[in-house]
Design a protein around this motif. Structure first.
Motif, mmCIF file in Angstrom:
data_model
loop_
_atom_site.group_PDB
_atom_site.id
_atom_site.type_symbol
_atom_site.label_atom_id
_atom_site.label_comp_id
_atom_site.label_asym_id
_atom_site.label_seq_id
_atom_site.Cartn_x
_atom_site.Cartn_y
_atom_site.Cartn_z
ATOM 1 N N LEU A 1 41.683 51.671 49.901
ATOM 2 C CA LEU A 1 42.680 51.726 48.838
ATOM 3 C C LEU A 1 44.037 51.196 49.284
ATOM 4 O O LEU A 1 44.743 50.558 48.498
ATOM 5 C CB LEU A 1 42.813 53.163 48.328
ATOM 6 N N ASP A 2 44.404 51.416 50.542
ATOM 7 C CA ASP A 2 45.701 50.909 50.993
ATOM 8 C C ASP A 2 45.708 49.385 51.077
ATOM 9 O O ASP A 2 46.729 48.743 50.842
ATOM 10 C CB ASP A 2 46.108 51.526 52.329
ATOM 11 N N GLN A 3 44.563 48.781 51.358
ATOM 12 C CA GLN A 3 44.473 47.319 51.363
ATOM 13 C C GLN A 3 44.571 46.761 49.941
ATOM 14 O O GLN A 3 45.174 45.717 49.713
ATOM 15 C CB GLN A 3 43.159 46.874 52.006
ATOM 16 N N ILE A 4 44.008 47.475 48.973
ATOM 17 C CA ILE A 4 44.105 47.041 47.583
ATOM 18 C C ILE A 4 45.543 47.185 47.089
ATOM 19 O O ILE A 4 46.026 46.366 46.319
ATOM 20 C CB ILE A 4 43.108 47.819 46.708
ATOM 21 N N HIS A 5 46.246 48.233 47.565
ATOM 22 C CA HIS A 5 47.668 48.374 47.214
ATOM 23 C C HIS A 5 48.461 47.159 47.683
ATOM 24 O O HIS A 5 49.364 46.695 46.991
ATOM 25 C CB HIS A 5 48.262 49.651 47.838
ATOM 26 N N GLU A 6 48.128 46.642 48.853
ATOM 27 C CA GLU A 6 48.792 45.431 49.346
ATOM 28 C C GLU A 6 48.469 44.240 48.447
ATOM 29 O O GLU A 6 49.331 43.402 48.181
ATOM 30 C CB GLU A 6 48.355 45.127 50.785
ATOM 31 N N ASP A 7 47.228 44.166 47.959
ATOM 32 C CA ASP A 7 46.834 43.066 47.077
ATOM 33 C C ASP A 7 47.532 43.131 45.724
ATOM 34 O O ASP A 7 47.681 42.123 45.049
ATOM 35 C CB ASP A 7 45.320 43.072 46.847
ATOM 36 N N LEU A 8 47.952 44.321 45.300
ATOM 37 C CA LEU A 8 48.592 44.486 43.995
ATOM 38 C C LEU A 8 50.053 44.064 43.991
ATOM 39 O O LEU A 8 50.663 43.995 42.921
ATOM 40 C CB LEU A 8 48.470 45.943 43.528
ATOM 41 N N LYS A 9 50.622 43.775 45.152
ATOM 42 C CA LYS A 9 52.005 43.295 45.184
ATOM 43 C C LYS A 9 52.062 41.951 44.460
ATOM 44 O O LYS A 9 51.141 41.140 44.575
ATOM 45 C CB LYS A 9 52.503 43.177 46.616
ATOM 46 N N PRO A 10 53.140 41.693 43.695
ATOM 47 C CA PRO A 10 53.170 40.517 42.799
ATOM 48 C C PRO A 10 52.869 39.176 43.458
ATOM 49 O O PRO A 10 52.105 38.379 42.905
ATOM 50 C CB PRO A 10 54.601 40.539 42.250
ATOM 51 N N GLU A 11 53.427 38.914 44.639
ATOM 52 C CA GLU A 11 53.207 37.606 45.252
ATOM 53 C C GLU A 11 51.753 37.422 45.689
ATOM 54 O O GLU A 11 51.184 36.338 45.579
ATOM 55 C CB GLU A 11 54.164 37.364 46.423
ATOM 56 N N LYS A 12 51.132 38.499 46.180
ATOM 57 C CA LYS A 12 49.743 38.396 46.612
ATOM 58 C C LYS A 12 48.785 38.430 45.418
ATOM 59 O O LYS A 12 47.753 37.765 45.429
ATOM 60 C CB LYS A 12 49.424 39.529 47.585
#
Length: 135
Positions: free
Chosen positions: A23-34
């Protein structure tokens, strides 16, 4: 075959071989630029739908937009979105919970607002001047 109703305790191949992202990796993916980069991927013929229809929350590729829209209405997708609204733990919180060090500034968790899909612009109500109407 085991007798007496006993079964082997096995793990399915899907669970064992393809665990997916945490889930923490998906949180990183949800950042706008990524997220913008993941939603506009280059064409990859090895992926379903040539890699053009991707669900970031569930990290799945779909064959077309209709299938992805149907997926977004499923219980599995809604549950994943619900779990992603919680803030992931930080390293400071993990250290404080483990008892190594003193961290007085740690606060309670709050909910994260996920980016909403682009919707139509809301129209402002029309304002009428009372004096002009009377004339």
């Amino acid at each position: 075959m085991p007798s007496g109703g006993q079964r082997k305790h096995t793990i399915s191949n899907k669970t064992r071989k393809r665990p997916g992202k945490d889930l923490d990796q998906i949180h990183e993916d949800l950042k706008p630029e990524k997220a913008a980069k993941l939603l506009n991927q280059e064409i990859d013929y090895d992926l379903p739908g040539n890699g053009q229809f991707y669900c970031i929350e569930c990290e799945r590729h779909f064959i077309d937009e209709k299938t992805r829209q149907i997926h977004r209405k499923t219980k599995m997708h809604k549950n994943r979105v619900k779990t992603l609204k919680e803030v992931p733990y930080s390293q400071k919180e993990a250290d404080a919970a483990g008892g190594s060090g003193f961290f007085p500034a740690i606060t309670l968790k709050t909910r994260v607002e996920l980016p909403k899909p682009v919707a139509e612009e809301e129209k402002e109500p029309v304002k009428i001047d009372v004096d002009e109407v009377k004339k």
